[in-house]
Enzyme design. Sequence first.
Site, PDB file in Angstrom:
ATOM      1  N   ARG A  14       0.707  -1.243  -0.061  1.00  0.00           N
ATOM      2  CA  ARG A  14      -0.114   0.019   0.052  1.00  0.00           C
ATOM      3  C   ARG A  14       0.753   1.298  -0.064  1.00  0.00           C
ATOM      4  NH1 ARG A  14      -2.202  -3.698  -1.215  1.00  0.00           N
ATOM      5  NH2 ARG A  14      -3.947  -4.625  -0.237  1.00  0.00           N
ATOM      6  N   SER A  30     -11.279  -0.320   3.613  1.00  0.00           N
ATOM      7  CA  SER A  30     -10.410  -0.946   4.755  1.00  0.00           C
ATOM      8  C   SER A  30      -9.715   0.328   5.130  1.00  0.00           C
ATOM      9  CB  SER A  30      -9.196  -2.003   4.139  1.00  0.00           C
ATOM     10  OG  SER A  30     -10.037  -3.139   3.757  1.00  0.00           O
ATOM     11  N   GLU A  61      -4.527   3.072   6.277  1.00  0.00           N
ATOM     12  CA  GLU A  61      -4.307   2.850   4.750  1.00  0.00           C
ATOM     13  C   GLU A  61      -5.007   4.250   4.056  1.00  0.00           C
ATOM     14  OE1 GLU A  61      -6.187   0.124   1.378  1.00  0.00           O
ATOM     15  OE2 GLU A  61      -5.455  -0.884   2.978  1.00  0.00           O
TER      16      GLU A  61
END
Length: 341
Positions: free
Chosen positions: A165, A241, A337
């Site tokens: 990520r 998420s 994230e």
Amino acid sequence: MLTIESYVSLKPYNTFGLDVNTRYWVEINQEDDLQTLLQLTEFVNTPKLILGGGSNVLLRQHFNGLVVKMNIQGIDVIREDDTHIYVKVGAGVIWHDLVKFCVNQGYAGLENLSLIPGTVGAAPMQNIGAYGVEIEQVFESLTAIDVASGKQRIFNHADCAFGYRESVFKRKLKDQYIITSVTFQLDKTPTFHTRYGAIQETLTEMGISDDTLTIKAISDAVIHIRQSKLPDPNEIGNAGSFFKNPEIPKPQFDLLKSTYPTLPGYPISDDIVKVPAGWLIEQTGWKGYRLGDAGVHTKQALVLVNYGNATGDEILTLAHQVQKSVYDKFNIEITPEVNVV
């Protein structure tokens, strides 16, 4: 043609549905428009926020700057060889629209990434991934505009410094470039990824065997799983998420496993194991928790939600409380994230 507006609400443009405004707003439909914008002297020193689908951002307050909404379209096959198809895609294309196009054409590689919200331009920035596949596995190159000079630059795979990520655009080159298009290297002959999560189980329930397995079947399975677990941002505000899945040393994982036998783990290497953040959060009792209009989703603890009128600060406060609980119980740091603005 550029049209710059003032005092525009960002509520329709972020999937958390947070009710904040921006001082200035502009939509970019082609690369030339972006280069023209960056040459306007009155905006050279103005803070800029680049928005695609607004699906990975937490807006804490009104933005006293210029929001640049990237709408550049286009999905074009630019070349092919014996094994690959190369597809160049505008930064403003909806990600799932690209996945559907590729699945329908038989271009393999993106099917595990079905139904991820957002736009193509954000995909390499985040190195988005799901169900055992990440963008870097199918990435060929991208074009971006240097904010300072207005010049175009081509970034190849190595230039992007992809991580979990992560990319160079979130670290060393943060806020220095604006992505305008991405080129993907897709496979003519698929390599199926069915071992991660519930894909294989879902395929079996769908009556799909190894003999009948296709990229369309995998895409359908992923869509079914995501729709069953994750809330629709059109119905309840969220950014998918919220936290990354932490990667921990194997000795630490083995020790935790001896105390918590049901702890899932996915080996990254001989020394590192990835642990699902959603499992850790659920074990600390946060699943379904609600404080005012900020909450943790009832079906997936990895997702923080806005039940209607939560502020960005309220959601961030909840995130910090979740992080502290996980660290106190497991000695594991989970990091967002989502990009906090």
